[in-house]
Design a protein around this motif. Structure first.
Motif, mmCIF file in Angstrom:
data_model
loop_
_atom_site.group_PDB
_atom_site.id
_atom_site.type_symbol
_atom_site.label_atom_id
_atom_site.label_comp_id
_atom_site.label_asym_id
_atom_site.label_seq_id
_atom_site.Cartn_x
_atom_site.Cartn_y
_atom_site.Cartn_z
ATOM 1 N N THR A 1 0.818 -1.214 0.000
ATOM 2 C CA THR A 1 0.000 0.000 0.000
ATOM 3 C C THR A 1 0.850 1.261 0.000
ATOM 4 N N SER A 2 2.169 1.090 -0.067
ATOM 5 C CA SER A 2 3.084 2.227 -0.191
ATOM 6 C C SER A 2 4.175 1.855 -1.174
ATOM 7 N N GLU A 3 4.940 2.834 -1.590
ATOM 8 C CA GLU A 3 6.114 2.542 -2.402
ATOM 9 C C GLU A 3 7.176 1.876 -1.529
ATOM 10 N N PRO A 4 7.946 0.941 -2.077
ATOM 11 C CA PRO A 4 9.036 0.347 -1.314
ATOM 12 C C PRO A 4 10.070 1.401 -0.931
ATOM 13 N N VAL A 5 10.588 1.278 0.286
ATOM 14 C CA VAL A 5 11.593 2.217 0.799
ATOM 15 C C VAL A 5 12.853 1.432 1.141
ATOM 16 N N LEU A 6 13.996 1.910 0.662
ATOM 17 C CA LEU A 6 15.269 1.272 0.978
ATOM 18 C C LEU A 6 15.576 1.475 2.460
ATOM 19 N N LEU A 7 15.725 0.367 3.175
ATOM 20 C CA LEU A 7 15.955 0.415 4.616
ATOM 21 C C LEU A 7 17.429 0.238 4.961
ATOM 22 N N SER A 8 18.100 -0.689 4.286
ATOM 23 C CA SER A 8 19.501 -0.946 4.621
ATOM 24 C C SER A 8 20.215 -1.579 3.438
ATOM 25 N N ARG A 9 21.473 -1.139 3.226
ATOM 26 C CA ARG A 9 22.361 -1.767 2.252
ATOM 27 C C ARG A 9 23.570 -2.335 2.987
ATOM 28 N N PRO A 10 24.219 -3.349 2.411
ATOM 29 C CA PRO A 10 25.374 -3.949 3.088
ATOM 30 C C PRO A 10 26.643 -3.114 2.917
ATOM 31 N N LEU A 11 26.676 -1.967 3.573
ATOM 32 C CA LEU A 11 27.793 -1.043 3.420
ATOM 33 C C LEU A 11 28.958 -1.366 4.357
ATOM 34 N N LEU A 12 28.668 -1.931 5.521
ATOM 35 C CA LEU A 12 29.705 -2.146 6.528
ATOM 36 C C LEU A 12 30.501 -3.412 6.243
ATOM 37 N N GLY A 13 31.751 -3.429 6.693
ATOM 38 C CA GLY A 13 32.662 -4.505 6.360
ATOM 39 C C GLY A 13 32.177 -5.891 6.734
ATOM 40 N N TRP A 14 31.453 -6.018 7.838
ATOM 41 C CA TRP A 14 30.954 -7.339 8.237
ATOM 42 C C TRP A 14 29.728 -7.767 7.430
ATOM 43 N N GLU A 15 29.110 -6.823 6.706
ATOM 44 C CA GLU A 15 27.961 -7.152 5.860
ATOM 45 C C GLU A 15 28.390 -7.553 4.445
ATOM 46 N N ASN A 16 29.568 -7.085 4.025
ATOM 47 C CA ASN A 16 29.997 -7.332 2.652
ATOM 48 C C ASN A 16 31.371 -7.999 2.590
ATOM 49 N N VAL A 17 31.722 -8.738 3.618
ATOM 50 C CA VAL A 17 33.043 -9.351 3.700
ATOM 51 C C VAL A 17 33.258 -10.346 2.555
ATOM 52 N N ALA A 18 34.423 -10.241 1.941
ATOM 53 C CA ALA A 18 34.844 -11.182 0.891
ATOM 54 C C ALA A 18 33.833 -11.284 -0.249
ATOM 55 N N GLY A 19 33.244 -10.151 -0.620
ATOM 56 C CA GLY A 19 32.362 -10.115 -1.776
ATOM 57 C C GLY A 19 30.960 -10.629 -1.552
ATOM 58 N N THR A 20 30.538 -10.813 -0.312
ATOM 59 C CA THR A 20 29.225 -11.400 -0.063
ATOM 60 C C THR A 20 28.076 -10.399 -0.180
ATOM 61 N N GLY B 1 26.942 -10.998 5.365
ATOM 62 C CA GLY B 1 27.964 -11.993 5.092
ATOM 63 C C GLY B 1 27.412 -13.110 4.216
ATOM 64 N N SER B 2 28.042 -14.266 4.264
ATOM 65 C CA SER B 2 27.688 -15.377 3.384
ATOM 66 C C SER B 2 26.761 -16.360 4.072
ATOM 67 N N ALA B 3 25.632 -16.681 3.438
ATOM 68 C CA ALA B 3 24.582 -17.500 4.044
ATOM 69 C C ALA B 3 25.016 -18.923 4.353
ATOM 70 N N ASN B 4 26.073 -19.411 3.723
ATOM 71 C CA ASN B 4 26.551 -20.770 4.011
ATOM 72 C C ASN B 4 28.059 -20.753 4.299
ATOM 73 N N SER B 5 28.472 -19.786 5.102
ATOM 74 C CA SER B 5 29.884 -19.664 5.482
ATOM 75 C C SER B 5 29.975 -19.171 6.914
ATOM 76 N N TYR B 6 31.146 -19.299 7.498
ATOM 77 C CA TYR B 6 31.339 -18.877 8.881
ATOM 78 C C TYR B 6 31.240 -17.370 9.060
ATOM 79 N N THR B 7 31.288 -16.586 7.979
ATOM 80 C CA THR B 7 31.202 -15.129 8.110
ATOM 81 C C THR B 7 29.769 -14.632 8.276
ATOM 82 N N TYR B 8 28.774 -15.500 8.133
ATOM 83 C CA TYR B 8 27.375 -15.083 8.284
ATOM 84 C C TYR B 8 27.148 -14.549 9.696
ATOM 85 N N VAL B 9 26.393 -13.471 9.808
ATOM 86 C CA VAL B 9 26.167 -12.826 11.105
ATOM 87 C C VAL B 9 24.764 -12.236 11.147
#
Length: 539
Positions: A385-404, A426-434
């Motif tokens: 019932t509303s336009e989608p709003v961007l809430l969060s992008r993986p900008l921080l190092g623990w969110e985008n570690v090793a290209g994830t 992080g990666s959904a099937n790796s130890y870096t997931y958080v």
């Protein structure tokens, strides 16, 4: 007291550069040794640069320094580098700057000129007020059970009243929680008055890890006197939605428990692959299953299906046909990317859905997965019932570690007027997931990004509980004791990628903040489990 900031040396097999090149913190009293905060996991991470083509250039930090500021706060500055530690040519003569008053919450100021930051006059150590640092130490140190108390004496009239005597478990931050006690009542005559000293054992609902091997994105759900479990089933190559039914949560994971197929691969209906992240939600007064699925062409998209009135969950015929979620104008959420991991959230103000969206996955133009939020009407929850709003992008190092480059798996609960929205990076099937955490006041408009606060570091990682690697994509449920529980998946070793499910209690600190990574031994110290009290039988 002295506070030190530093980075660590990368270990690609156990602590990659994207994590190591972040600001770590350690503290020591006079004459003592430095003790790391946050179990020596990073606390402050550089933000990625958003390029003109909407892709991310991951950044990291080197040479962090700390200094006092004129207004009584503190500054933490560091050189901006690329994720692998190489020079960042875009930030020459500039440094990253954070400000803080308490070393618990930090304001990111971005890149500033070296001369403006105080970096040149700063060092890697600073002496700060003991009170401030003691509070920060408490915040960044795991909470653990330190004592158990029970009443010294209790008057009872029956054996059943003894069962109501509970213990108080106290924790290192001053918080406490009520726990059940199994009392030894043998040889006590409850028909006669008298005084008796009895012993008991404090119990807690803890679960072994792993609970289920080869399953991800677990959801535990109570419905009409039964408990249900649903997840992404890696054992079937993520094809089909299977549900378990039992009288208790523990029985859901007994060997040989039946798995009921409620949505099968169906060529005619274009239900072919990636049956991902199913979630049960009561929306209005109806039960829905939210999930993602692909057709012949790979590309998961958010769908919903509704349980027919009075029908059992465990039968495929009980469910209406799945429908793909649309925008308010009837168009699909996307025609050029993937959508997945949709969840439902309701406050007194409004109903919302949150999901993950990604474009150009697997190409040079991959945007990474992003969290979006929109409002819905509970009567037609499959239509925004509303336009989608961007809430969060993986900008921080623990969110985008090793290209994830991942923000996915959102799930929320509301407590004491606040919304707590966990999500995975992080990666959904790796130890870096958080797990990351976004918080907001429930009364605020959650479509306004300013309503949300993003935690600077993960709230659950492979540093949280020994033997659990890559914990993420969680859900919550309330058990029979009224306790909030978290279900999640993780791996059993650094080098394993078989997802396994786990469950633990969510603890709430004395300031009301949730603690997601308390191990069973931290929740209830085995050395403190035995208790005793005097009961006085009155007739």
């Amino acid at each position: 007291m002295e506070l030190k900031v530093y980075t660590r040396e990368p270990d690609e097999a156990a602590y990659p550069a994207g994590l190591a090149y972040s600001v770590h913190m350690a503290c020591r009293a006079e004459g003592g040794e430095f003790r790391p905060w946050n179990k020596n996991y990073g606390i402050l991470f550089a933000e990625a640069q958003i390029r003109e083509d909407d892709t991310l250039l991951t950044k990291a930090v080197r040479e962090p320094r700390i200094f006092a500021m004129d207004d009584g706060s503190y500054g933490i500055a560091a050189r901006s580098v690329l994720e692998n530690g190489d020079e960042d040519h875009d930030s020459r003569d500039k440094v990253l700057l954070w400000k803080t008053k308490d070393f618990i919450t930090f304001t990111y100021e971005g890149l500033v000129g070296v001369s403006q930051s105080g970096w040149e006059q700063a060092s890697d150590c600073i002496t700060a007020g003991a009170k401030i640092l003691e509070q920060a130490i408490e915040y960044w140190t795991p909470v653990h059970n330190v004592r158990i108390t029970v009443p010294d004496q209790v008057e009872v009239n029956s054996e059943e009243e003894v069962d109501l005597i509970r213990a108080a478990a106290w924790y290192s931050d001053g918080s406490d929680v009520s726990k059940k006690v199994v009392w030894d009542k043998a040889d006590i005559d409850f028909t006669a008055e008298g005084s008796h000293m009895i012993e008991g054992s404090v119990v807690d609902e803890s679960f072994p890890f792993p609970l289920a091997v080869g399953y991800g994105d677990p959801v535990i759900f109570p419905w009409e006197g039964k408990w249900y479990y649903i997840s992404t089933n890696d054992n079937t190559d993520d094809i089909g939605l299977y549900v378990r039914e039992a009288d208790s949560v523990r029985e859901l994971f007994l060997e040989g428990v039946t798995e009921h197929l409620i949505l099968a691969k169906d060529e005619a209906r274009e239900l072919i692959q990636t049956f991902w992240a199913p979630e049960f939600h009561v929306i209005g007064d109806e039960l829905y299953l939210l999930f993602a699925v692909s057709g012949h062409v790979w590309g998961p998209q958010c769908h919903m299906m509704r349980l027919k009135k009075g029908a059992p969950i465990t039968e495929a015929a009980s469910w209406e046909d799945p429908v793909r979620v649309t925008k308010a104008d009837g168009s699909f959420l996307t025609e050029e990317g993937i959508t997945l991991d949709m969840t439902y959230l309701k406050t007194d103000r409004c109903s919302y859905v949150v999901w993950s969206y990604r474009k150009h996955i697997g190409t040079a133009l991959d945007t990474g997965s992003m969290l979006y939020i929109a409002t819905i009407d509970d009567r037609e929850p499959w239509k925004l019932t509303s336009e989608p709003v961007l809430l969060s992008r993986p900008l921080l190092g623990w969110e985008n570690v090793a290209g994830t480059i991942n923000n996915e798996g959102p799930y929320a609960f509301v407590r004491d007027g606040k919304v707590y929205l966990t999500y995975s990076g992080g990666s959904a099937n790796s130890y870096t997931y958080v797990l990351g955490l976004l918080t907001a006041r429930a009364k605020d408009d959650l479509l306004q990004t300013a309503s949300w606060e993003k935690r600077c570091a993960p709230v659950l990682s492979f540093y949280s509980v020994e033997g659990e690697y890559g914990p993420g994509h969680n859900s919550f449920y309330v058990n029979e004791e009224g306790e909030l529980m978290i279900a999640y998946h993780a791996e059993t070793a650094l080098d394993r990628t078989i997802r396994c499910d786990g469950i633990r209690r969510v603890h709430f600190r004395h300031n009301g903040m949730p603690e997601f990574g308390m191990s069973a031994a931290e929740d209830l110290n085995p050395l403190l489990q035995k208790v005793r009290t005097q009961i006085v039988i009155k007739k």
